[in-house]
Each structure stands twice: as structure tokens, then as C-alpha cells.
Design a protein around this motif. Sequence first.
Motif, mmCIF file in Angstrom:
data_model
loop_
_atom_site.group_PDB
_atom_site.id
_atom_site.type_symbol
_atom_site.label_atom_id
_atom_site.label_comp_id
_atom_site.label_asym_id
_atom_site.label_seq_id
_atom_site.Cartn_x
_atom_site.Cartn_y
_atom_site.Cartn_z
ATOM 1 N N GLN A 83 0.825 -1.210 0.000
ATOM 2 C CA GLN A 83 0.000 0.000 0.000
ATOM 3 C C GLN A 83 0.858 1.259 0.000
ATOM 4 O O GLN A 83 0.570 2.221 -0.725
ATOM 5 C CB GLN A 83 -0.962 0.010 1.188
ATOM 6 N N ASP A 87 0.804 4.036 -2.862
ATOM 7 C CA ASP A 87 0.519 5.437 -2.533
ATOM 8 C C ASP A 87 1.502 6.377 -3.224
ATOM 9 O O ASP A 87 1.193 7.550 -3.447
ATOM 10 C CB ASP A 87 0.573 5.671 -1.023
ATOM 11 N N GLU A 88 2.695 5.866 -3.561
ATOM 12 C CA GLU A 88 3.717 6.650 -4.269
ATOM 13 C C GLU A 88 3.714 6.360 -5.771
ATOM 14 O O GLU A 88 4.660 6.684 -6.472
ATOM 15 C CB GLU A 88 5.099 6.366 -3.679
#
Length: 117
Positions: A83, A87-88
Motif C-alpha cells: 500500500q 501510494d507513491e
Amino acid sequence: MATNNEIRIWKTVQAIPKGKVACYGQIADLAGLPGRARLVGRSLGNVPDGGWQGQQVPWFRVINSQGKISLPLGSDGFERQKQLLQDEQVVVIGTRIKLKQFQWQPDLAELLFHLDY
């Protein structure tokens, strides 16, 4: 208390830009500890809660040389790392990240600017 080698590893990991990953062996090499990939893994497990010297150590940006997340598939740690990478904007397919697309390839100037050892 952190060892000199742990500090070198943490500083190197802190230099990995958002949206990029590095392999354990790559971090060992860049930290001046060639052949010590397992030490990198142990050192990342020893990062104090809250980071080091008030800065986070983005442990999740470090993967194995096959481009895979090393934590057991389906474990809480695996899901958290996946995750955080997503997210990046790092694409994770199953357990794998395409190294050709997402691996950090620092140039000499970047290393000299970020690393002070």
C-alpha cells in the motif's frame, strides 16, 4: 543505540526518492557495505519508532533483487508495504515491481549531495 553501519544504511534509504525502489544489495553497495544485503534487512527492522533523528526511514522502498516484496504474501507487513508503494504510484503486480521502470538509479552528483560518508 544504533551502530555506524545501521546509520549508513538508514541514510542511504532516506535518499531513495518517492516513487522509486532499491534492492537490499544495492543499498548495501551504496552504503559502502558490499555483500551485506542481509544486514540491510536487519537494519531496517531496527529503525526506531518515529524514525531516526526525527526523520522517517522509508523502509518500504527496499525490495529484493528479483523485484519482489520480501515479506510473506498476505501478511500485514506485506500489505502495508504494498500500500505504501502504491501510494507513491509504484505499480505492484502480485508481489513484483518492475525494476526497469521503478528502480532508483542515482547519479554521482545525487549521491555526493545526499550521502555524507
